[in-house]
Design an enzyme around this catalytic site. Sequence first.
Site, PDB file in Angstrom:
ATOM      1  N   GLY A  57       0.812  -1.204   0.000  1.00 12.99           N
ATOM      2  CA  GLY A  57       0.000   0.000   0.000  1.00 12.99           C
ATOM      3  C   GLY A  57       0.844   1.252   0.000  1.00 12.99           C
ATOM      4  N   GLY A  59       1.604   5.246   1.199  1.00 14.38           N
ATOM      5  CA  GLY A  59       1.592   5.854   2.523  1.00 14.38           C
ATOM      6  C   GLY A  59       2.790   5.502   3.362  1.00 14.38           C
ATOM      7  N   HIS A  60       3.680   4.629   2.810  1.00 17.53           N
ATOM      8  CA  HIS A  60       4.874   4.218   3.558  1.00 17.53           C
ATOM      9  C   HIS A  60       6.150   4.798   2.953  1.00 17.53           C
ATOM     10  CE1 HIS A  60       2.112   1.545   5.454  1.00 17.53           C
ATOM     11  NE2 HIS A  60       1.945   0.801   4.382  1.00 17.53           N
ATOM     12  N   HIS A 228       0.079   0.975   9.535  1.00 15.99           N
ATOM     13  CA  HIS A 228      -1.174   1.214   8.815  1.00 15.99           C
ATOM     14  C   HIS A 228      -2.196   1.909   9.714  1.00 15.99           C
ATOM     15  CE1 HIS A 228       0.611  -2.234   6.591  1.00 15.99           C
ATOM     16  NE2 HIS A 228       0.183  -1.533   5.557  1.00 15.99           N
ATOM     17  N   ASP A 418      10.752  31.972  20.120  1.00 17.52           N
ATOM     18  CA  ASP A 418      11.959  31.595  20.857  1.00 17.52           C
ATOM     19  C   ASP A 418      12.638  32.759  21.569  1.00 17.52           C
ATOM     20  OD1 ASP A 418      12.947  32.978  18.693  1.00 17.52           O
ATOM     21  OD2 ASP A 418      14.468  31.487  18.154  1.00 17.52           O
ATOM     22  N   CYS A 419      12.127  33.961  21.405  1.00 17.69           N
ATOM     23  CA  CYS A 419      12.800  35.137  21.969  1.00 17.69           C
ATOM     24  C   CYS A 419      12.844  35.085  23.491  1.00 17.69           C
ATOM     25  CB  CYS A 419      12.099  36.414  21.500  1.00 17.69           C
ATOM     26  SG  CYS A 419      12.876  37.937  22.095  1.00 17.69           S
ATOM     27  N   THR A 515      11.926  46.841  16.817  1.00 17.96           N
ATOM     28  CA  THR A 515      12.985  45.946  17.277  1.00 17.96           C
ATOM     29  C   THR A 515      13.363  46.350  18.704  1.00 17.96           C
ATOM     30  OG1 THR A 515      14.837  47.321  16.565  1.00 17.96           O
ATOM     31  CG2 THR A 515      13.902  45.802  14.922  1.00 17.96           C
TER      32      THR A 515
END
Length: 599
Positions: A57, A59-60, A228, A418-419, A515
């Site tokens: 199938g 999807g892999h 699956h 991330d600041c 800034t």
Amino acid sequence: MSSKHFDPNPTHLLLTSLHSQTLTNPSLALDSQNKILYLRPSSKSSSQRVHLVSGGGAGHEPSFSGFVGTGLLSAAVSGTIFASPSAEQIRTCLFSRLPPSSETLVTVMNYTGDVLNFGLAVEKAKAAGKRVEMVIVGDDAAVGRTKGGKVGRRGVAGTVMVVKIAGALAKRGYKLDEVAKVARLVAGNLVSVGASLGRVHVPGRAVNKEEEGEKLGEDEVEIGMGIHNEAGVGREKMELKQLVGKMLRMMLDRNDKERGFVNVNSNEVVLLVNNLGGVSVLELGGIVAEVVKQLGEDWNIKPVRVLSGTYMTSLNGLGFSVSLLNVVNTDIGGPGMIELLDDECEATGWPAQISKLTWEERNQATREEDASNGEEVDESGLRVDARAAQEVLTRGLEAVVAAEPDVTRYDTIVGDGDCGIGLKRGAEAILRHLSSKPLTGDVVIDLANIIPVVEREMDGTSGALYAIFLNALVAALRTTSQSEKEASAKVWAAALRQSCEALSKYTPARPGDRTLVDALYPFVNTLEKTGDVKKAAEAAVAGAEGTKGMKASLGRTVYIGGSGFEEVPDPGAWGLASFFQGLAGIKKLEEDSNGWEKL
């Protein structure tokens, strides 16, 4: 589980995905009607008597369309997503998409539909006089013997090592019985276990209530997850260390009567850590490190090869699998499993290989020279009260740590989130430095000692800006020390002004660009005019608040759509203003009804 897809039409998606393989590897052709990807006729494979075929199938991916290429598969037959191809598709492949006089080895994973359809096509080929062998791979160790019953073990990611080793042997010109024998040896010495943090959505299918009800809890992991979307053998709440430990016990514990499928006792073991589709490369690296660590410490297994990457997926499954190959003698008087695994191949889905020489060299050499310039900072004579300065600086840094949730929230709206963490990490590192190495009172020495901490702990754009600014500040203070001996507000203001000018050489950021400069410049300007740190801090806060609604001219915010910038201040400016508030000893009151902290 996300049900969003760029192409929600599963038929169109599959055909275009298969077609893409011919675009990235010119040696491939596609029979779109039968969904067969195969090697074009070429002089490269003219001397190769055995050709490998696999499939299943969709999807892999990259299994198995991504493994069609010289040294691996000669053809792959695809079904629809998570469904076996038909026997007629496979028969077409065996009869007309391979060199006419070739012998064929078919490898198939142990799933009922795949075994039946590939088996029927193989029998038709044999009845027509073709030399064909089929090897069924079942390497899963999660489902025990009792539950597996007559069906047996599922085929999962370890299968790719069967394909790679058998494909390399076929490329070397070996006979069908020899290639089939080695393929069965590999399959018989494989164990694999998968785990996942969630299910996947199949394009084209409606999300039903049953699927919604099967969602894993926020802190749950499903162990023994198949490829699956089928359920695993259990759900538990555990961290990576405990999860890896359980997975390895499933594969290696000889006292487990339900499992213990393979006695992994060879001097050579190959480890494959496979991404089920949705795990980041960063996180997969952490998983590999944990698996290798536990194999060595708990099982005395040091893999001779470590393969890591995306080999067999479950669409975008947020999970991984671990496979171990117990390397044994091939008994064909030729190359061994490791040598065949190392052989070069030409397929888009098989990652670039580390050479045999590199593995066997086991180079342990490192470079650990001290990267510092070795220069001690001389006393400047420009001084402050060391104890008072330490208290003030500590207060400012603690204010930055306390502001992290707000800064992170703002940056999540207008940036990449991330600041706040970056500022907090830097502030905490400086606090640790001050704890172990208190200020001396010489501002040049003290600041010069802090700079390496900032450079080491604060990365990204803001880290570079702060490092440039602080280095320039040290230079300005050192120059000032030739004529001044007390670091007064006037001295600091003049030095800060010079640092702003130095910073402006490396960034076009100016007030109004949204800034950290929108908080920095007002602080410096006000300190120059008044000599009052509190008034300067208030100006910095006003400047930071003024960025609310200001369109960004620089930074990642420029690329982010929406109106979030109208609702929150610039995260960097707010973080710096928080530092100045702490320095000045300004106490913040509770948030008002609009969620803004006011002085």
